[in-house]
Structures are given as structure tokens and as C-alpha cells.
Write an enzyme that holds these catalytic residues in place. Sequence first.
Site, PDB file in Angstrom:
ATOM      1  N   SER A  49     -28.876   9.550  48.269  1.00 20.32           N
ATOM      2  CA  SER A  49     -30.084  10.383  48.292  1.00 20.32           C
ATOM      3  C   SER A  49     -31.402   9.635  48.127  1.00 20.32           C
ATOM      4  O   SER A  49     -32.469  10.196  48.415  1.00 20.32           O
ATOM      5  CB  SER A  49     -29.976  11.442  47.187  1.00 20.32           C
ATOM      6  OG  SER A  49     -29.704  10.831  45.946  1.00 20.32           O
ATOM      7  N   GLY A  51     -33.323   5.341  47.756  1.00 17.03           N
ATOM      8  CA  GLY A  51     -33.183   3.885  47.805  1.00 17.03           C
ATOM      9  C   GLY A  51     -32.325   3.372  48.952  1.00 17.03           C
ATOM     10  O   GLY A  51     -32.413   3.862  50.086  1.00 17.03           O
ATOM     11  N   ALA A 111     -20.325  11.313  40.810  1.00 16.79           N
ATOM     12  CA  ALA A 111     -19.400  10.541  41.662  1.00 16.79           C
ATOM     13  C   ALA A 111     -18.333   9.818  40.858  1.00 16.79           C
ATOM     14  O   ALA A 111     -17.298   9.429  41.404  1.00 16.79           O
ATOM     15  CB  ALA A 111     -20.190   9.523  42.492  1.00 16.79           C
ATOM     16  N   LEU A 138     -24.355   3.327  44.281  1.00 14.93           N
ATOM     17  CA  LEU A 138     -24.689   4.031  43.034  1.00 14.93           C
ATOM     18  C   LEU A 138     -25.544   3.157  42.134  1.00 14.93           C
ATOM     19  O   LEU A 138     -25.316   1.960  42.036  1.00 14.93           O
ATOM     20  CB  LEU A 138     -23.421   4.353  42.248  1.00 14.93           C
ATOM     21  CG  LEU A 138     -22.583   5.557  42.614  1.00 14.93           C
ATOM     22  CD1 LEU A 138     -21.599   5.849  41.493  1.00 14.93           C
ATOM     23  CD2 LEU A 138     -23.451   6.776  42.851  1.00 14.93           C
ATOM     24  N   TYR A 234     -31.724 -10.459  34.286  1.00 15.69           N
ATOM     25  CA  TYR A 234     -30.987  -9.837  35.388  1.00 15.69           C
ATOM     26  C   TYR A 234     -29.653 -10.568  35.628  1.00 15.69           C
ATOM     27  O   TYR A 234     -28.643 -10.184  35.071  1.00 15.69           O
ATOM     28  CB  TYR A 234     -31.831  -9.716  36.684  1.00 15.69           C
ATOM     29  CG  TYR A 234     -31.182  -8.701  37.596  1.00 15.69           C
ATOM     30  CD1 TYR A 234     -31.604  -7.376  37.621  1.00 15.69           C
ATOM     31  CD2 TYR A 234     -30.057  -9.040  38.347  1.00 15.69           C
ATOM     32  CE1 TYR A 234     -30.929  -6.424  38.383  1.00 15.69           C
ATOM     33  CE2 TYR A 234     -29.380  -8.106  39.110  1.00 15.69           C
ATOM     34  CZ  TYR A 234     -29.827  -6.803  39.131  1.00 15.69           C
ATOM     35  OH  TYR A 234     -29.165  -5.865  39.866  1.00 15.69           O
ATOM     36  N   THR A 274     -37.553   0.901  43.538  1.00 13.46           N
ATOM     37  CA  THR A 274     -36.758   2.129  43.603  1.00 13.46           C
ATOM     38  C   THR A 274     -36.775   2.716  42.192  1.00 13.46           C
ATOM     39  O   THR A 274     -37.269   2.085  41.258  1.00 13.46           O
ATOM     40  CB  THR A 274     -35.282   1.874  44.008  1.00 13.46           C
ATOM     41  OG1 THR A 274     -34.649   1.106  42.976  1.00 13.46           O
ATOM     42  CG2 THR A 274     -35.147   1.155  45.334  1.00 13.46           C
TER      43      THR A 274
HETATM   44  P1  NAI Z   1     -31.583   4.465  43.458  1.00 18.16           P
HETATM   45  O1  NAI Z   1     -31.852   4.834  42.050  1.00 18.16           O
HETATM   46  O2  NAI Z   1     -32.672   4.628  44.453  1.00 18.16           O
HETATM   47  O3  NAI Z   1     -30.297   5.276  44.004  1.00 18.16           O
HETATM   48  C1  NAI Z   1     -29.210   5.587  43.209  1.00 18.16           C
HETATM   49  C2  NAI Z   1     -28.337   6.623  43.890  1.00 18.16           C
HETATM   50  O4  NAI Z   1     -27.182   6.844  43.052  1.00 18.16           O
HETATM   51  C3  NAI Z   1     -28.995   8.007  44.084  1.00 18.16           C
HETATM   52  O5  NAI Z   1     -28.537   8.555  45.306  1.00 18.16           O
HETATM   53  C4  NAI Z   1     -28.425   8.825  42.912  1.00 18.16           C
HETATM   54  O6  NAI Z   1     -28.390  10.226  43.137  1.00 18.16           O
HETATM   55  C5  NAI Z   1     -27.025   8.244  42.863  1.00 18.16           C
HETATM   56  N1  NAI Z   1     -26.361   8.466  41.570  1.00 18.16           N
HETATM   57  C6  NAI Z   1     -26.712   8.005  40.339  1.00 18.16           C
HETATM   58  N2  NAI Z   1     -25.785   8.389  39.428  1.00 18.16           N
HETATM   59  C7  NAI Z   1     -24.853   9.119  40.093  1.00 18.16           C
HETATM   60  C8  NAI Z   1     -23.651   9.770  39.715  1.00 18.16           C
HETATM   61  N3  NAI Z   1     -23.206   9.768  38.460  1.00 18.16           N
HETATM   62  N4  NAI Z   1     -22.961  10.432  40.668  1.00 18.16           N
HETATM   63  C9  NAI Z   1     -23.384  10.481  41.969  1.00 18.16           C
HETATM   64  N5  NAI Z   1     -24.502   9.840  42.378  1.00 18.16           N
HETATM   65  C10 NAI Z   1     -25.221   9.167  41.454  1.00 18.16           C
HETATM   66  O7  NAI Z   1     -31.060   2.955  43.394  1.00 18.16           O
HETATM   67  P2  NAI Z   1     -31.121   1.704  44.376  1.00 18.16           P
HETATM   68  O8  NAI Z   1     -32.146   0.763  43.860  1.00 18.16           O
HETATM   69  O9  NAI Z   1     -31.120   2.103  45.795  1.00 18.16           O
HETATM   70  O10 NAI Z   1     -29.716   1.026  44.010  1.00 18.16           O
HETATM   71  C11 NAI Z   1     -28.547   1.147  44.784  1.00 18.16           C
HETATM   72  C12 NAI Z   1     -27.746  -0.131  44.655  1.00 18.16           C
HETATM   73  O11 NAI Z   1     -28.521  -1.215  45.190  1.00 18.16           O
HETATM   74  C13 NAI Z   1     -27.426  -0.522  43.196  1.00 18.16           C
HETATM   75  O12 NAI Z   1     -26.138  -1.098  43.140  1.00 18.16           O
HETATM   76  C14 NAI Z   1     -28.483  -1.572  42.895  1.00 18.16           C
HETATM   77  O13 NAI Z   1     -28.104  -2.464  41.872  1.00 18.16           O
HETATM   78  C15 NAI Z   1     -28.553  -2.279  44.249  1.00 18.16           C
HETATM   79  N6  NAI Z   1     -29.742  -3.110  44.469  1.00 18.16           N
HETATM   80  C16 NAI Z   1     -31.012  -2.647  44.181  1.00 18.16           C
HETATM   81  C17 NAI Z   1     -32.109  -3.473  44.348  1.00 18.16           C
HETATM   82  C18 NAI Z   1     -33.501  -3.020  44.048  1.00 18.16           C
HETATM   83  O14 NAI Z   1     -34.398  -3.861  43.952  1.00 18.16           O
HETATM   84  N7  NAI Z   1     -33.757  -1.730  43.937  1.00 18.16           N
HETATM   85  C19 NAI Z   1     -31.956  -4.860  44.873  1.00 18.16           C
HETATM   86  C20 NAI Z   1     -30.597  -5.197  45.232  1.00 18.16           C
HETATM   87  C21 NAI Z   1     -29.532  -4.357  45.006  1.00 18.16           C
END
Ligand code: NAI
Length: 396
Positions: A49, A51, A111, A138, A234, A274
Site C-alpha cells: 500500500s 513505499g 500479514a 513489509l 543501520y 517513506t
Molecule cells: P512502508 O512503510 O512505505 O511500507 C510498509 C508496508 O508494509 C505498507 O504497505 C504497510 O501497510 C505494510 N505493513 C506493515 N505492517 C504490516 C502488517 N502487520 N501486515 C500487513 N502489512 C503490513 O515501507 P518501505 O520503506 O517501502 O519498506 C519496505 C521494505 O523496503 C522494507 O523491508 C524496508 O526495510 C525496505 N527498504 C526501505 C528503504 C527506504 O529507504 N525506505 C531502503 C531499502 C529497503
Amino acid sequence: MIIEPRTRGFICITSHPDGCAKGVANQIDYIKSKDKIDGAKNVLIIGASTGFGLASRITSAFGSDASTIGVFFEKPPAAGRTASSGWYNTAAFEKAAHNEGLYAKSINGDAFSHEIKNETIELIKKDLGQIDMVVYSLASPVRTHPDTGIRYKSTLKPIGKTYTNKTVDFHTGEIKEISIEPSTEDDISNTVAVMGGEDWEMWINELKKNNLLSPNFKTIAYSYIGPKLTEPVYRKGTIGKAKDHLEQTAFTITDSLKDLNGQAYVSVNKALVTQSSSAIPVIPLYISLLYKVMKENGVQEGCIEQIHRLYSERLFIDKTPTDSEGRIRIDDWEMRSDIQEKVTKLWEQATTESLSSIGDLEGYRTEFFNLFGFNFDEIDYSADTNEIVNIPSINA
Ligand code: NAI
């Protein structure tokens, strides 16, 4: 109601449905402006939903005409109270997908639970038969283990010794020093339990047991490495241990997919604003300096550009390139030595007074508010807006 941003700490507790729809439309337009990708056709996105997960869903649907099922945990709207942004994003995404005749259904719930896994399995059986890709995106601060009921909380702490560095309050632009005490052993194991690979593996095992994975099935999860500057909090901190575990889990899953000729990947993505990353100390200052340097060098990307490059230049080509640890790298531009050298220099110079000129604090703030549907020029924020917006597949 008139919907305005209301922030509490690093989070915004209101979201604007029209602004969220605009953010989704911009991402869809970006993908439609590119060539089609010969990618997966039936895709399950867990964390769909916001990021990187939302960008993955959009890229699959509009780049490869894929049918998508999205799982996420978002707050629906109520009279006088807005939904969380991921709810509005998904409502806009589904409407756009359905307009183009694309299958898109969503499941809102935890999830990590058996219930949501079972609900998803039933939906795949009923509507898609089999899936050819799972994106695991997630990001959560907590996880209740489905077998034991134990609730784990993740932490963002250094390991071994106190970490002291600069951090910025991106709302005020004030830079100050922050010291984070080292983690305990429990902090490490709890963080691995939440953000490591166990749940990813559980999902794939359950789907496979139910014969829902097609031959040549792929699954991908997202990781981060980042620079020396943020390493103690980190990559070498508690969250880094969880990422190590996630990356190792890719090998375990790949082994379990041998009979399908399947493959599990981890992609190391770039640092982006994000909801999750704005909660990590030090990272917002790093990102505002990084954005400035990457923009100056013409290599800045958001989630959608990253995922488009991941699909079109890494994942769906003949031989997926990986690093020595087997990971896909789309953080290559962030980690370029010329980019990192400049960021390190700016880091030394960064003060409350200098940040607005040497860093891209404005860009950071804009992207932060964009996450919640605010700060889009095209939206009239003084207009009365209906906060009750349905996700077609959930409220149908
Ligand atoms: P985000 O916070 O934008 O998205 C998280 C998603 O997980 C959302 O869709 C939310 O509804 C869902 N979610 C959270 N808890 C949940 C649960 N219990 N059940 C079902 N859905 C759940 O996060 P983002 O930043 O897109 O992160 C996604 C992945 O990318 C993570 O593994 C993060 O570590 C990784 N990542 C993020 C970076 C960044 O700079 N934002 C860089 C590199 C990797």
C-alpha cells in the site's frame, strides 16, 4: 471535511484522499511512459500500500499487465477521520487498474497472522489458480508470532557501543546531536523476529504447500546497506541483523523452490523517504544530503523509478546480475564513490544554519508530506473533501 496535515513526531496522522490518488496517478503515468516489461503475470505483493511495495504493485500491473493481490495493514476511514494513506493509495490504484481491465484485489490485515495468510490463499485459489511472483515489502515495528502469540518489537539501536552523531528534525530543520544506547541481546533477537526472513519463508512455504506457485516462480524482498555514516545504527545495528537474516533466508527459500525452478532474491534498494525510513534516527539528515547530491548529478530516483529499474534491468532479464553475496543491487547510484564522498563532506559541514543551502531539506519535506497526499500543487486543500473513500475490492 477540510483535510490538513497533522503531524505527531515523525508521522503524519491525517491523509488526503485526492492527494494520495495524485501520487498514485503520477507513479502510474511514469510506468506507462516506459516500454512494457515481460514480467510476472500473477503477482502477490505483501506490504502493497505504500513505499516500495506500492511501487512494485504499480510496476507489475501497469508495466506487465499483471493481475495483483495486495496485502497490507491500513486504517480505513470513519466519519470525520481520514484513512491512513495506504488505504487511499490502494483505493486509487484499484480504480485505475479496474479501468484498464486489470484484476486487482486487496486484503487488509496483519500479514504475520495465519488468518491473513489463509484468506490470501483462498483468494488465490478462487481467482488466480497460481501465482508467479511474490514481492515481500513489509516494514513493521511489531510482529505477533502466529504460533506462539508472542509480540516482538523491533528497535533501531547500535550493537556493542553507544552511537553519537548528528540528526535533523526535518520539520524544523534543527540539527542536534543524538546518542543511542547500545542494544541488548533481546533487542537484537526481537528485531530479527520482526524484520528478518521468518515470515517471508512462512508465506512461501504456505503458498507452496497449497500448490499455488507456478514453475519458474520468483520471490523478492527488499534490503538496505547504506554508507559508513549510518552503519552503526543501520547495517551494523539491530535492523542490520534483521536484514542479514532476511538475506540468508533468500537462500533457504531458493532451496525449497528447486522442484519449481524457482528463485528467491533480495534487492538492496536506495535510501528513500517513506513512512518507515523517517522513523530512523540520523537517516533523514543523510537522505536530505544524499538527495541534494544525487539531484545535482542527475541520478535521483524515487520508489517507482527504483522498482522500474529493478524489474526492467535486473529481475526480468535473461541473467539477473547479483553481487558476491547473491543480492541484486539497485542502490548502485547511491553508493557510487563520487556521490558518497560528496555526502560525507556535506555531513561534516551540516548545521542548522547551513542545511537549507547544502542539503535538500525542502525536497525531504515535500516527499514526506506527499506520502500522506499533501503538498501536491494540483490539489485544492481548502476544498471540502469526502474522507470516506472505499477500496473497491474490500467494500464491494
Ligand atoms: P512502508 O512503510 O512505505 O511500507 C510498509 C508496508 O508494509 C505498507 O504497505 C504497510 O501497510 C505494510 N505493513 C506493515 N505492517 C504490516 C502488517 N502487520 N501486515 C500487513 N502489512 C503490513 O515501507 P518501505 O520503506 O517501502 O519498506 C519496505 C521494505 O523496503 C522494507 O523491508 C524496508 O526495510 C525496505 N527498504 C526501505 C528503504 C527506504 O529507504 N525506505 C531502503 C531499502 C529497503
